[in-house]
Design a protein around this motif. Structure first.
Motif, mmCIF file in Angstrom:
data_model
loop_
_atom_site.group_PDB
_atom_site.id
_atom_site.type_symbol
_atom_site.label_atom_id
_atom_site.label_comp_id
_atom_site.label_asym_id
_atom_site.label_seq_id
_atom_site.Cartn_x
_atom_site.Cartn_y
_atom_site.Cartn_z
ATOM 1 N N LYS A 12 0.859 -1.200 0.000
ATOM 2 C CA LYS A 12 0.000 0.000 0.000
ATOM 3 C C LYS A 12 0.888 1.241 0.000
ATOM 4 O O LYS A 12 2.037 1.213 0.433
ATOM 5 C CB LYS A 12 -0.924 0.005 1.226
ATOM 6 C CG LYS A 12 -0.197 0.122 2.581
ATOM 7 C CD LYS A 12 -0.055 1.536 3.062
ATOM 8 C CE LYS A 12 0.982 1.932 3.978
ATOM 9 N NZ LYS A 12 1.951 1.715 4.783
ATOM 10 N N ILE A 14 0.478 5.191 1.304
ATOM 11 C CA ILE A 14 -0.359 6.234 1.914
ATOM 12 C C ILE A 14 -0.088 7.536 1.152
ATOM 13 O O ILE A 14 1.033 8.040 1.154
ATOM 14 C CB ILE A 14 -0.079 6.376 3.425
ATOM 15 C CG1 ILE A 14 -0.404 5.052 4.134
ATOM 16 C CG2 ILE A 14 -0.922 7.526 4.012
ATOM 17 C CD1 ILE A 14 -0.363 5.089 5.643
ATOM 18 N N HIS A 19 0.265 8.949 10.331
ATOM 19 C CA HIS A 19 0.417 9.436 11.712
ATOM 20 C C HIS A 19 -0.846 10.168 12.203
ATOM 21 O O HIS A 19 -1.397 9.797 13.231
ATOM 22 C CB HIS A 19 1.676 10.304 11.897
ATOM 23 C CG HIS A 19 2.922 9.464 11.896
ATOM 24 N ND1 HIS A 19 3.221 8.591 12.908
ATOM 25 C CD2 HIS A 19 3.898 9.315 10.967
ATOM 26 C CE1 HIS A 19 4.351 7.957 12.613
ATOM 27 N NE2 HIS A 19 4.778 8.368 11.439
ATOM 28 N N VAL A 21 -3.692 9.898 11.097
ATOM 29 C CA VAL A 21 -4.815 8.954 11.063
ATOM 30 C C VAL A 21 -4.924 8.184 12.390
ATOM 31 O O VAL A 21 -6.016 7.773 12.786
ATOM 32 C CB VAL A 21 -4.676 7.994 9.841
ATOM 33 C CG1 VAL A 21 -3.526 7.019 10.009
ATOM 34 C CG2 VAL A 21 -5.958 7.246 9.561
ATOM 35 N N PRO A 143 -2.237 0.211 15.831
ATOM 36 C CA PRO A 143 -2.388 0.512 14.397
ATOM 37 C C PRO A 143 -3.752 1.102 14.076
ATOM 38 O O PRO A 143 -4.756 0.691 14.661
ATOM 39 C CB PRO A 143 -2.224 -0.856 13.727
ATOM 40 C CG PRO A 143 -2.592 -1.841 14.777
ATOM 41 C CD PRO A 143 -2.233 -1.233 16.105
ATOM 42 N N SER A 144 -3.777 2.069 13.155
ATOM 43 C CA SER A 144 -5.070 2.645 12.765
ATOM 44 C C SER A 144 -5.870 1.628 11.965
ATOM 45 O O SER A 144 -7.092 1.703 11.909
ATOM 46 C CB SER A 144 -4.841 3.888 11.904
ATOM 47 O OG SER A 144 -4.207 3.510 10.692
ATOM 48 N N ASP A 147 -3.367 0.198 6.822
ATOM 49 C CA ASP A 147 -2.545 -0.675 5.953
ATOM 50 C C ASP A 147 -3.350 -1.903 5.535
ATOM 51 O O ASP A 147 -3.497 -2.202 4.357
ATOM 52 C CB ASP A 147 -1.274 -1.134 6.689
ATOM 53 C CG ASP A 147 -0.305 0.003 6.951
ATOM 54 O OD1 ASP A 147 -0.704 1.161 6.787
ATOM 55 O OD2 ASP A 147 0.851 -0.272 7.319
HETATM 56 C C1 MEV Z 1 1.821 3.210 8.872
HETATM 57 O O1 MEV Z 1 1.767 2.669 7.555
HETATM 58 C C2 MEV Z 1 0.877 4.374 8.996
HETATM 59 C C3 MEV Z 1 0.849 5.042 10.363
HETATM 60 O O2 MEV Z 1 -0.115 6.100 10.275
HETATM 61 C C4 MEV Z 1 0.472 4.081 11.474
HETATM 62 C C5 MEV Z 1 -0.968 3.614 11.407
HETATM 63 O O3 MEV Z 1 -1.798 4.243 10.759
HETATM 64 O O4 MEV Z 1 -1.249 2.598 12.065
HETATM 65 C C6 MEV Z 1 2.185 5.689 10.702
#
Ligand code: MEV
Length: 312
Positions: A12, A14, A19, A21, A143-144, A147
């Motif tokens: 993926k 972003i 962060h 998120v 983790p948000s 991913d």
């Molecule tokens: C990691 O790919 C993305 C971050 O925003 C962490 C997350 O969303 O869990 C850094």
């Protein structure tokens, strides 16, 4: 049970919102198909065996660094009630780890898919989310979920929180150039350092997270109306905010600068930062190649060029 089970998962990217998120701001991510993880499952003679870039041997003796992987394999075997069937799990990756391209979630998704395929069992996205989330919690702090959601959906997603995920379709005619700095990032470390900053100065850091969120919303609007310049501008703006919360480093900043000097419309780190990849936006293939070349000259170990039109 089949002779061989197979599971594939993409990475993926972003586009914007990493962060922030984690603190309930929106993010946009797209699947990264240029590299992938493939897992093959076959019958093992006595006990579970595993082969991946970091380890080859019994699952029982696997190092703690792959605890997330061990946990997910055992959880799937337990879920499928196949604990007494020893399997050989072979993970083949062209997705660099620690690069911010979602390799840990991608490994988990491909392993779960391969095990379900081997045992000839149907899987739906909700079971896949639950199983993958367990290992993501081991690898990443809090983790948000962006991913694994992007990788499982295999479509660009707008992610506001776990309950507000929309598949989106970009109208952007430009190209994204992904450049690997060659430095391995560590999501858990980066996320916990940001958490520490928030503890120290909530007001200041939260303001920055909100500014990232606003820029992500503006990117979302401009993705639909093909306003490349505005998207690029927001990307660079977000990079500078990420830099101000210490998740960039000199190498990533140099890659961003080299992309901008070579004519990119915008550039930023992608993923958790402190290493990993930088992404840049360019008008067309010719300018994308120029930007990619400039980032390679600046030290990028690998570059990929990616169209952003449609479902990607
Ligand atoms: C990691 O790919 C993305 C971050 O925003 C962490 C997350 O969303 O869990 C850094």
């Amino acid at each position: 049970m089949k002779l061989i089970g197979k599971g594939i998962a993409s990475g993926k990217i972003i586009l914007a919102g990493e962060h922030a998120v984690v603190y309930n701001q929106p993010a946009i991510a797209v699947p990264f198909f240029a590299a992938q993880i493939e897992t093959l499952v076959t019958k093992a003679p006595v006990e579970h065996l595993i082969e991946c870039d970091y380890y080859k041997g019994t699952l029982r003796e696997a190092p703690t660094s792959i605890n997330g992987l061990r946990t997910i394999i055992l959880n799937v075997m337990d879920y499928l009630r196949k604990d007494t069937h020893p399997v050989n799990i072979d993970i083949i990756s062209s997705l660099p780890s620690g690069s911010g391209l979602g390799s840990s979630a991608s490994v988990s998704v491909s392993v779960v898919r391969a095990l379900f395929d081997y045992f000839d069992c149907e899987i739906n996205d909700s079971i896949l989310y639950d199983l993958v989330e367990t290992s993501e919690r081991i690898y990443h702090l809090n983790p948000s979920g962006i991913d694994m959601r992007t990788i499982i959906n295999s479509k660009p997603v707008w992610f506001e929180n776990r309950d507000d995920i929309k598949v989106i379709s970009s109208q952007l005619s430009g190209y994204i150039i992904v450049a690997d700095s060659g430095i391995k990032g560590n999501t858990k470390e980066a996320v916990s350092e940001v958490r520490e900053l928030i503890r120290e100065d909530f007001e200041e850091i939260n303001k920055k997270m909100e500014s990232i969120g606003e820029a992500v919303r503006s990117i979302q609007t401009n993705l639909f109306s093909d306003r490349l310049r505005e998207v690029g501008h927001s990307m660079t703006y977000i990079h500078n905010l990420l830099k101000s919360i210490n998740v960039s480093n000199d190498t990533l900043d140099r890659l961003v600068d080299s992309a901008l000097s070579a004519g990119a419309l915008g550039a930023k780190l992608t993923g958790s930062g402190k290493g990993g990849c930088v992404i840049a936006l360019a008008h067309d293939t010719v300018s994308s190649q120029k930007v990619a070349k400039a980032m390679e000259t600046e030290g990028a170990t690998q570059t990929w060029i990616y169209s952003l039109k449609g479902d990607i």
